[in-house]
Design a protein around this motif. Structure first.
Motif, PDB file in Angstrom:
ATOM      1  N   ASP A 157      96.017 116.960  23.841  1.00 32.57           N
ATOM      2  CA  ASP A 157      95.128 117.629  22.604  1.00 32.57           C
ATOM      3  C   ASP A 157      96.522 118.006  20.870  1.00 32.57           C
ATOM      4  O   ASP A 157      97.882 117.570  22.062  1.00 32.57           O
ATOM      5  N   ALA A 158      96.399 118.571  20.464  1.00 30.22           N
ATOM      6  CA  ALA A 158      97.522 118.053  18.700  1.00 30.22           C
ATOM      7  C   ALA A 158      98.827 119.320  19.039  1.00 30.22           C
ATOM      8  O   ALA A 158      99.656 118.518  18.914  1.00 30.22           O
ATOM      9  N   GLY A 159      98.270 120.500  20.058  1.00 32.01           N
ATOM     10  CA  GLY A 159      99.312 121.110  19.664  1.00 32.01           C
ATOM     11  C   GLY A 159     100.263 120.650  21.143  1.00 32.01           C
ATOM     12  O   GLY A 159     101.503 120.547  20.716  1.00 32.01           O
ATOM     13  N   THR A 160      99.737 120.347  22.077  1.00 30.36           N
ATOM     14  CA  THR A 160     100.928 119.182  23.347  1.00 30.36           C
ATOM     15  C   THR A 160     101.792 118.031  22.601  1.00 30.36           C
ATOM     16  O   THR A 160     102.532 117.944  22.912  1.00 30.36           O
ATOM     17  N   TYR A 161     100.617 117.271  22.262  1.00 29.66           N
ATOM     18  CA  TYR A 161     101.171 116.215  21.208  1.00 29.66           C
ATOM     19  C   TYR A 161     102.627 116.760  20.647  1.00 29.66           C
ATOM     20  O   TYR A 161     103.276 115.429  20.144  1.00 29.66           O
ATOM     21  N   VAL A 162     102.410 117.284  19.727  1.00 30.47           N
ATOM     22  CA  VAL A 162     103.621 118.067  19.370  1.00 30.47           C
ATOM     23  C   VAL A 162     104.852 118.642  19.435  1.00 30.47           C
ATOM     24  O   VAL A 162     105.537 118.544  19.424  1.00 30.47           O
ATOM     25  N   MET A 163     104.403 119.479  20.617  1.00 31.42           N
ATOM     26  CA  MET A 163     105.510 119.796  21.594  1.00 31.42           C
ATOM     27  C   MET A 163     106.662 118.306  22.360  1.00 31.42           C
ATOM     28  O   MET A 163     107.587 119.104  22.326  1.00 31.42           O
ATOM     29  N   VAL A 164     106.227 117.570  22.560  1.00 29.05           N
ATOM     30  CA  VAL A 164     106.197 116.719  23.245  1.00 29.05           C
ATOM     31  C   VAL A 164     106.449 116.272  22.890  1.00 29.05           C
ATOM     32  O   VAL A 164     107.397 114.833  23.093  1.00 29.05           O
ATOM     33  N   CYS A 165     106.137 115.089  21.700  1.00 31.56           N
ATOM     34  CA  CYS A 165     106.442 113.453  21.475  1.00 31.56           C
ATOM     35  C   CYS A 165     106.614 114.261  19.754  1.00 31.56           C
ATOM     36  O   CYS A 165     107.317 113.015  19.003  1.00 31.56           O
ATOM     37  N   ARG A 166     107.198 115.530  19.408  1.00 30.62           N
ATOM     38  CA  ARG A 166     107.618 115.712  17.810  1.00 30.62           C
ATOM     39  C   ARG A 166     107.220 114.414  16.726  1.00 30.62           C
ATOM     40  O   ARG A 166     108.445 114.438  16.448  1.00 30.62           O
ATOM     41  N   PRO A 167     106.173 114.488  16.824  1.00 34.14           N
ATOM     42  CA  PRO A 167     106.614 113.374  15.649  1.00 34.14           C
ATOM     43  C   PRO A 167     106.532 114.479  13.789  1.00 34.14           C
ATOM     44  O   PRO A 167     106.327 114.949  13.909  1.00 34.14           O
ATOM     45  N   ASP A 168     107.020 112.682  13.298  1.00 41.01           N
ATOM     46  CA  ASP A 168     107.718 112.997  11.889  1.00 41.01           C
ATOM     47  C   ASP A 168     106.333 113.712  11.331  1.00 41.01           C
ATOM     48  O   ASP A 168     106.234 114.557  10.288  1.00 41.01           O
ATOM     49  N   ALA A 169     105.100 113.383  12.053  1.00 40.60           N
ATOM     50  CA  ALA A 169     103.698 113.363  10.851  1.00 40.60           C
ATOM     51  C   ALA A 169     102.730 114.426  11.646  1.00 40.60           C
ATOM     52  O   ALA A 169     102.311 115.149  10.644  1.00 40.60           O
ATOM     53  N   GLY A 170     103.980 115.158  12.260  1.00 35.90           N
ATOM     54  CA  GLY A 170     102.916 116.513  12.611  1.00 35.90           C
ATOM     55  C   GLY A 170     102.263 116.947  13.238  1.00 35.90           C
ATOM     56  O   GLY A 170     101.813 116.113  13.877  1.00 35.90           O
ATOM     57  N   GLU A 171     100.680 118.190  13.116  1.00 33.60           N
ATOM     58  CA  GLU A 171      99.719 118.055  13.964  1.00 33.60           C
ATOM     59  C   GLU A 171      99.047 116.785  13.339  1.00 33.60           C
ATOM     60  O   GLU A 171      98.102 116.455  14.565  1.00 33.60           O
ATOM     61  N   LYS A 172      98.951 116.429  12.635  1.00 34.74           N
ATOM     62  CA  LYS A 172      97.765 115.216  12.186  1.00 34.74           C
ATOM     63  C   LYS A 172      98.137 113.706  12.687  1.00 34.74           C
ATOM     64  O   LYS A 172      97.065 112.839  13.081  1.00 34.74           O
ATOM     65  N   ALA A 173      99.529 113.595  13.755  1.00 33.84           N
ATOM     66  CA  ALA A 173      99.961 112.666  14.248  1.00 33.84           C
ATOM     67  C   ALA A 173      98.847 112.543  15.383  1.00 33.84           C
ATOM     68  O   ALA A 173      98.461 111.659  15.529  1.00 33.84           O
ATOM     69  N   PHE A 174      98.320 113.283  15.871  1.00 38.30           N
ATOM     70  CA  PHE A 174      97.498 112.768  17.630  1.00 38.30           C
ATOM     71  C   PHE A 174      96.471 112.580  16.844  1.00 38.30           C
ATOM     72  O   PHE A 174      95.906 111.466  17.641  1.00 38.30           O
ATOM     73  N   ALA A 175      94.858 112.986  16.020  1.00 36.78           N
ATOM     74  CA  ALA A 175      94.422 112.632  15.332  1.00 36.78           C
ATOM     75  C   ALA A 175      94.400 111.294  15.153  1.00 36.78           C
ATOM     76  O   ALA A 175      93.521 110.634  15.248  1.00 36.78           O
ATOM     77  N   ALA A 176      95.371 110.795  14.515  1.00 41.92           N
ATOM     78  CA  ALA A 176      95.643 109.895  13.778  1.00 41.92           C
ATOM     79  C   ALA A 176      95.661 108.207  15.591  1.00 41.92           C
ATOM     80  O   ALA A 176      94.921 107.415  15.351  1.00 41.92           O
ATOM     81  N   VAL A 177      95.968 108.539  16.264  1.00 39.86           N
ATOM     82  CA  VAL A 177      96.317 108.133  17.072  1.00 39.86           C
ATOM     83  C   VAL A 177      94.870 108.431  18.314  1.00 39.86           C
ATOM     84  O   VAL A 177      94.903 106.987  18.572  1.00 39.86           O
TER      85      VAL A 177
END
Ligand code: SF4
Length: 463
Positions: free
Chosen positions: A389-409
């Motif tokens: 999920d987006a929350g875990t993705y932000v916590m673990v992968c720390r994307p430059d794009a923030g929360e929206k990165a997960f949906a894009a992936v």
């Protein structure tokens, strides 16, 4: 070349066949042996052995069992011997609260004193630690030992201890116990970064299976290498290259390993496209270590040109028998879409299957759908997702794009999975990640295959 980074060949167990033992090691591909002197007499016999044999080098120090023998004369003698050309390290030194042969206070005093000597001579330390982990770490820190680094010999701790050792910048010595039934060492060994371990035998002690109960000898380090390769899913040559490089950098101070733009691992040729990434994953060593991977120096300062990538790949392919070409990096290759495509087009002439390793943010980075272009270049695509999920993705992968990165992936995965490419989506078995939920998500995407990968430890001090 294999290296046995810890042996006691000067001991009486080898009196009958010392020369033959060293010959057997050479025949088994063990090109160097670090023999370890640990008391008043073995610091002499170790040095004699090193002087007699080109392949034998010396580490000299006073073992915690012998700490009570420490006096000014012994200190002076040790200092004199440490100046000799074949002496690479101070050790084995440390604390042993299991047998408590010397009083603990004396052990600590002598350990501190010898760390000071190692710092003075600029030599790394070979650490002996038994039932004394917290005190050993505290003293190494307090005395500034990370400045010279060293090896935690016969490492027997768990993941927590391994992380602490990595945080000190020390290497972990892996030996025969790796092969023992019920040993916990394999669980740690598979999670070590490839730049963090060396191999050892501790001959004549701790023989690997099937020699348990018999005398150990340096030739058996090949058995340890074989087990390590099996556990980590790489070849023995990969383990050999990694452990030799780690040893040479620490013990011989060699640092001129050329940059690898392309390199071979198992049966794949990897092309190191870039060191820039749109993520900063908590488990990634990209910004935290010096980026040696199985002995290859991947520390790109500037991205390679198309010509450099192609030339480097040509060189590697000419030198081996490979089954695929993989574009990857300590970074995100699709951030260089034009160059990636140009290099991939050139290398298609080999007729080998081509794979792209990506974090799946290529459409977001390039602001268009790049999947059709990728599908013309690559037969396989491996996308790291690492979160359900987006929350875990932000916590673990720390994307430059923030929360929206997960949906894009996830969107990118859907497109890749419905293309011609064979699409594998992976997640590391990182403790914070719900692997089963990630698997469910991936398996709900038609055409996507899921794969779990082992995460490697990163020092808590730097993550
Ligand atoms: S996506 Fe890969 S290269 Fe980028 S930070 Fe994460 S692990 Fe490192």
């Amino acid at each position: 070349m294999l290296i046995d980074t810890h042996a006691h060949l000067d001991m009486e167990q080898f009196d009958g066949d010392r020369r033959e033992t060293i010959s057997r090691a050479l025949e088994a591909g063990v090109g160097e042996i670090l023999n370890v002197g640990y008391d008043r007499s073995t610091i002499d016999s170790t040095l004699r052995l090193a002087d007699e044999h080109g392949s034998v080098w010396a580490a000299l120090g006073i073992h915690p069992h012998n700490a009570s023998d420490w006096d000014e004369a012994l200190e002076e003698k040790l200092k004199q011997l440490l100046m000799r050309r074949k002496v690479l390290a101070v050790g084995e030194i440390g604390l042993d609260y299991y047998r408590d042969i010397s009083p603990r206070e004396k052990q600590r005093e002598v350990f501190r004193r010898q760390i000071g000597i190692a710092l003075y001579f600029g030599k790394p330390i070979v650490v002996h630690c038994r039932d004394a982990f917290d005190d050993v770490i505290r003293i190494l820190h307090e005395e500034g030992a990370p400045e010279v680094g060293g090896i935690f010999h016969a490492f027997s701790g768990g993941e927590r201890e391994a992380e602490v050792v990595l945080g000190l910048g020390f290497l972990i010595g892996i030996g025969g116990p790796l092969t023992y039934k019920n040993s916990k060492l394999p669980e740690v060994a598979i999670r070590l970064p490839s730049s963090s371990f060396v191999l050892e035998t501790d001959s004549p002690y701790l023989p690997p299976e099937p020699y348990r109960g018999k005398r150990n000898e340096p030739a058996y380090v090949r058995i340890v290498a074989g087990k390590m390769a099996e556990l980590r899913g790489v070849s023995v040559e990969d383990i050999e290259r990694a452990s030799e490089t780690n040893y040479r950098r620490l013990l011989h101070g060699e640092e001129d390993f050329p940059l690898s733009i392309a390199y071979g691992l198992k049966r794949s040729v990897y092309i190191n496209v870039t060191a820039s990434c749109t993520n900063d994953c908590v488990f990634c060593s990209r910004l935290r270590t010096d980026n040696y991977l199985y002995g290859y120096n991947l520390s790109l300062i500037i991205d390679p040109t198309v010509e450099e990538m192609v030339a480097a790949a040509n060189e590697v392919i000419a030198d081996g028998d490979y089954e695929e070409i993989v574009f990857c990096g300590y970074g995100e290759p699709t951030a260089r879409m034009k160059d990636l495509a140009a290099a991939a087009r050139e290398l298609r002439s080999y007729g080998l299957p081509m794979r792209l390793n990506t974090n799946g943010q290529g459409n977001m980075i390039n602001r268009r759908d790049i999947v059709p272009e990728l599908a013309e270049l690559f037969e396989r695509i491996s996308i790291s997702l690492n979160a359900p999920d987006a929350g875990t993705y932000v916590m673990v992968c720390r994307p430059d794009a923030g929360e929206k990165a997960f949906a894009a992936v996830v969107d990118f995965i859907g497109r890749a999975a419905s293309s011609e490419m064979e699409c594998t989506v992976s997640a590391l078995d990182y403790p914070e990640v719900d692997i089963e939920a990630t698997r469910e998500l991936v398996e709900s995407i038609r055409g996507a295959r899921f794969r779990t990968r082992k995460y490697h430890l990163v020092s808590p001090a730097v993550s």
